[in-house]
Structures are given as C-alpha cells and as structure tokens.
Design an enzyme around this catalytic site. Structure first.
Site, mmCIF file in Angstrom:
data_model
loop_
_atom_site.group_PDB
_atom_site.id
_atom_site.type_symbol
_atom_site.label_atom_id
_atom_site.label_comp_id
_atom_site.label_asym_id
_atom_site.label_seq_id
_atom_site.Cartn_x
_atom_site.Cartn_y
_atom_site.Cartn_z
ATOM 1 N N LYS A 39 59.962 18.755 64.910
ATOM 2 C CA LYS A 39 59.391 19.678 64.180
ATOM 3 C C LYS A 39 60.055 20.732 63.474
ATOM 4 O O LYS A 39 59.560 21.098 62.477
ATOM 5 C CB LYS A 39 58.731 20.693 65.644
ATOM 6 C CG LYS A 39 57.546 20.002 66.442
ATOM 7 C CD LYS A 39 57.135 20.546 67.674
ATOM 8 C CE LYS A 39 56.103 19.845 68.393
ATOM 9 N NZ LYS A 39 56.010 20.277 69.886
ATOM 10 N N GLN B 100 57.756 24.752 74.082
ATOM 11 C CA GLN B 100 57.540 23.096 74.189
ATOM 12 C C GLN B 100 57.434 22.941 75.778
ATOM 13 O O GLN B 100 58.135 23.507 76.641
ATOM 14 C CB GLN B 100 58.921 22.372 74.029
ATOM 15 C CG GLN B 100 58.887 20.889 74.098
ATOM 16 C CD GLN B 100 57.715 20.114 72.892
ATOM 17 O OE1 GLN B 100 57.713 20.562 71.961
ATOM 18 N NE2 GLN B 100 57.077 19.470 73.695
ATOM 19 N N ASP C 75 49.995 26.631 68.890
ATOM 20 C CA ASP C 75 49.487 25.363 69.679
ATOM 21 C C ASP C 75 47.934 25.708 70.027
ATOM 22 O O ASP C 75 47.230 24.927 70.263
ATOM 23 C CB ASP C 75 50.343 25.445 70.821
ATOM 24 C CG ASP C 75 51.403 24.151 70.909
ATOM 25 O OD1 ASP C 75 50.970 23.268 70.134
ATOM 26 O OD2 ASP C 75 52.335 24.152 71.885
#
Ligand code: NAP
Length: 294
Positions: free
Chosen positions: A55, A99, A122
């Site tokens: 990422k 995460q 997200d």
C-alpha cells in the site's frame, strides 16, 4: 491471459493506478495540494506487513503522500485511539487505514468507529455503510468497489441482471450486494444457512463468491455465459511441501461455463489497493471542496 473469458484484474488495476496518478498530478498543478494516506500497522502479522508495504509503495508511485505508522503488538486500545485522533486532525492526511486484524487487546470496531468518516478510505465506518445503503455520498469498501468496476467493464449496464453474492460479511458480501442493488440488479445474498446454494447460483447472470472456502463454488453451478467474480483468497497444499493460492470458485471447472471469470491470483486482489488509492483521491477532493475526478 489471451482467453477473452478471463477477466484480467491485474491489467485493469494497473490502468486504474495510472488514472489515479494523473488525477493526483492534476490536483497538485490545478489546486496545489497532494492527497495523503496514513496506514497504521499494529504488530508483526506477516501477511499484514506485506499488504502495508504494498500500500505504501503504490501510494508513493501514484504521487500521493504516504504516512506509515508501525506500532508494537503490545499497543493498547487507548494508544491506538490517540493515534487515530491525531490523524483525524492532521490536514495532510486525507485517508486513514488501520490494517486488520488487530491484536486481541484492541476492539477493532472501537477503532473503526473512531476514524473520521470523511477519511475512512476503507469504507468500514457505520456512517459510510449507512450512506451506501441509503444512497448518500459514501466511501465504498475497496474490494467490492473493485469487483463492481470489473463487472461494469465486462458487462456495461448491469440493470436487471440477476446477481448472487455468496457471503454476507460487512467488508465484502454486504457492501457488494448493496452496490449491485444500486446498479438495479436483482440481488440474492447467500450464506452458510442458504438452502440449495447450487440452484441459487445457477439462476444468476452474475456470481460473486466471497466465502473463504477453497473452490467451494463448482463449475456446474455456473449458468452458461454468467460472469463470475471470485473474491476468495485461500492458501492450500500444492504437494511437495509447497502451497498455492486458490479462490472460492473451482476455476478450471467454471471457466468453460462462464462468460467471464476472474482468476486467483490476478483477479480481484490487485483491484483492492488500486481502489484504496482512488478512494483517497475522492476523500481528499471532498475534504478540499474540489470536484471529484470521474
Ligand atoms: P468472512 O467474514 O469469513 O465471511 C464469509 C462469508 O461466507 C460468511 O457470510 C459466511 O456465512 C459465508 N459462508 C461460509 N461458509 C459458507 C458455505 N458453506 N456456504 C455459503 N456461504 C458460506 O469472509 P470475508 O472477509 O468476507 O472474506 C471472504 C473471502 O474473500 C476470504 O477468502 C478472504 O480472504 C477474501 N478477501 C479477499 C480480498 C481481496 O482483496 N481480494 C479482500 C477481502 C477478503 P455466515 O454469515 O452464515 O457465516
């Protein structure tokens, strides 16, 4: 991948990343700002470390600012909440991704709820889930967003298509079903209690499998010409002490039936980070009050 039935997510994701990079360059030159994505990793989970590294690298390559925060596995919930609060207030940070999974002592929901919905790239915050369900301006979870892009690229207008989503998780199945409903598909959501799953799949023009069970969806569950999106990532024994990745669909069996099918790897997987970058641009533009690129 010369077989036209194979949906090449890797190539599509590369094009999408290229488009994001152009958008970032245009934002810099026309509006004088650079979108920034903060990624938070708690602990040493090997798979998470790889995701976070990828990422960060792809964020840099797109021309955006990448802020990586690596915290020890012993981090308390209060410490992580304090970092999220700091990132919420930081003007240089337009997107925040924590995460998952998190260590046992931290309630993931408490962390997701603490992220400013405007920076929730997200798309897991209840405000964004609610907006997706009620037709508001949301940030959409990256994996289902990537699946939708692949479907629209293959099929064009999805209006009236019969779609089945196998799996009802908050991060894939439910938002995927919602996106398909928003495209005016007739949507069935299947799960572990569904009766006659094979029969339900056989009626569908679109099958999205997000289950986490290797090759559960068999070839003869796929109607002739149906488009199959395989979200599953399952590591299985490949013999000789080796492992390999397979999806939730028995790919070799399904390919002869399908009008289009995503392979694993190389299908949905690469789309997730590309959509994360796209969501960061969207979030940055909304925060700055500039038009979101198409
Ligand atoms: P999850 O939270 O474990 O949800 C799995 C879903 O599958 C549940 O709704 C479950 O039903 C359903 N299910 C389980 N067994 C079933 C069965 N025998 N028949 C029908 N439905 C069944 O998983 P997830 O997070 O959604 O992830 C699904 C898969 O996608 C995993 O392989 C994951 O690794 C992969 N994934 C890939 C990406 C990517 O970037 N490509 C991103 C996220 C996830 P119940 O609700 O009834 O238990």
């Amino acid at each position: 991948m010369s077989d036209s039935r194979i949906i090449d997510g890797k190539a599509f994701a590369e094009k999408l990343r290229g488009r994001v990079a152009q958008q970032v360059a245009a934002l810099k030159s026309k509006h004088g700002f650079t979108p920034g994505l903060a990624v938070v990793l708690v602990g040493e989970d090997p798979a998470s470390k790889v995701y976070v590294k990828n990422k960060g690298q792809q964020t840099h390559e797109s021309g955006m600012n990448s802020f990586e925060h690596k915290l020890p596995v012993t981090t308390s919930q209060a410490e992580l909440l304090a970092l999220v609060d700091k990132l919420n207030k930081d003007q240089a940070v337009n997107g925040i991704l924590v995460q998952l999974p998190l260590p046992k002592q931290i309630d993931p929901q408490a962390i997701l709820d603490a992220i400013d919905p405007a920076k929730d790239v997200d798309g897991f915050h209840v405000v964004n889930a609610g907006r997706l369900a009620t037709g508001g301006k949301s940030l959409v979870p990256c994996t289902p967003l990537g699946c939708l892009m692949l479907l629209k690229d293959r099929l064009g207008d999805l209006t009236g298509k019969r779609a089945i989503v196998v799996g009802r998780s908050n991060i894939v199945g439910k938002p995927m079903a919602q996106l398909l409903l928003n495209e005016s598909c007739t949507v069935t959501i299947a799960h572990s209690k569904t009766r006659d799953l094979a029969g339900e799949c056989r009626r569908a023009d679109i099958v999205v499998a997000a289950v986490g069970r290797p090759e559960m969806v068999r070839g003869d569950w796929i109607a002739p010409g149906a488009v199959v999106i395989d979200v599953g990532i399952n590591r299985v024994d490949a013999g000789g002490g080796k492992t390999k990745l397979v999806g939730d669909v028995a790919y070799a069996e399904a390919l002869p039936h399908a009008g289009g099918i995503t392979p694993v790897p190389g299908g949905v997987g690469p789309m997730t980070i590309a959509c994360l970058l796209a969501n960061t641009v969207t979030a940055a533009c909304r925060q700055r009050g500039v038009p979101v690129p198409a």
